[in-house]
Design an enzyme around this catalytic site. Structure first.
Site, PDB file in Angstrom:
ATOM      1  CB  THR A  15      -0.939   0.028   1.220  1.00 33.42           C
ATOM      2  OG1 THR A  15      -0.170   0.067   2.421  1.00 33.42           O
ATOM      3  CG2 THR A  15      -1.853  -1.195   1.240  1.00 33.42           C
ATOM      4  CG  ASP A  16      -1.078   4.793  -1.559  1.00 36.95           C
ATOM      5  OD1 ASP A  16      -1.787   4.590  -0.545  1.00 36.95           O
ATOM      6  OD2 ASP A  16      -1.548   5.201  -2.633  1.00 36.95           O
ATOM      7  CB  ALA A  17       1.209   7.697   2.370  1.00 38.39           C
ATOM      8  CB  VAL A  20      -5.055   3.007  -1.750  1.00 35.93           C
ATOM      9  CG1 VAL A  20      -5.451   2.516  -3.122  1.00 35.93           C
ATOM     10  CG2 VAL A  20      -6.246   3.640  -1.039  1.00 35.93           C
TER      11      VAL A  20
END
Length: 135
Positions: A15-17, A20
């Protein structure tokens, strides 16, 4: 074997920050599903390399992103051959979120892979024992 499905869980590293799945990670999910698809056909990639001197490389890809996957989601990633030639094949791959009472298409890609000599990367015919198992 017309279609193959492989399940995976989304982890923090995917995931990103914002929590997601980072868009490029769908390509990793697709790659892992293709590896497991080949394994299910009886052709592990390392054995293909050592026994036949061939490997598969991605020649072209396009991906449509339709909905986000998030941390802890259970995904089902499919592999379906579209066109199989002597040295390359085109596949449709999809990533679905699977939850009780829900199945949502998240991403869909068209991937073309080519068979090449492991040392030189020159195009090479897909081994007959694998071709015979493809539609």
């Amino acid at each position: 074997m017309a279609s193959f499905d492989w399940n995976l869980r989304v982890y923090w590293e995917d995931t990103d920050a914002g929590g997601v799945v980072f868009y490029a990670n769908y390509l990793k999910f697709f790659e892992r599903a293709r590896t497991e698809w080949l394994r299910a056909l009886g052709h592990e990639q390392e054995r293909l390399r050592t026994d036949t001197g061939t490997i598969f490389i991605v020649a072209d890809t396009s991906v449509r992103y339709l909905a986000p996957a998030r941390l802890d989601d259970l995904l089902e990633v499919s592999v379906e051959p579209l066109e199989v030639g002597r040295v390359s094949m085109s596949l449709v791959q999809q990533a679905w979120r699977s939850a009780p009472g829900e199945r949502t298409l998240l991403a869909e890609g068209r991937i073309r892979i080519g068979c090449v000599e492991a040392g030189t990367f020159r195009m090479r015919r897909i081994p007959n024992e694998l071709l015979s198992k493809l539609p």
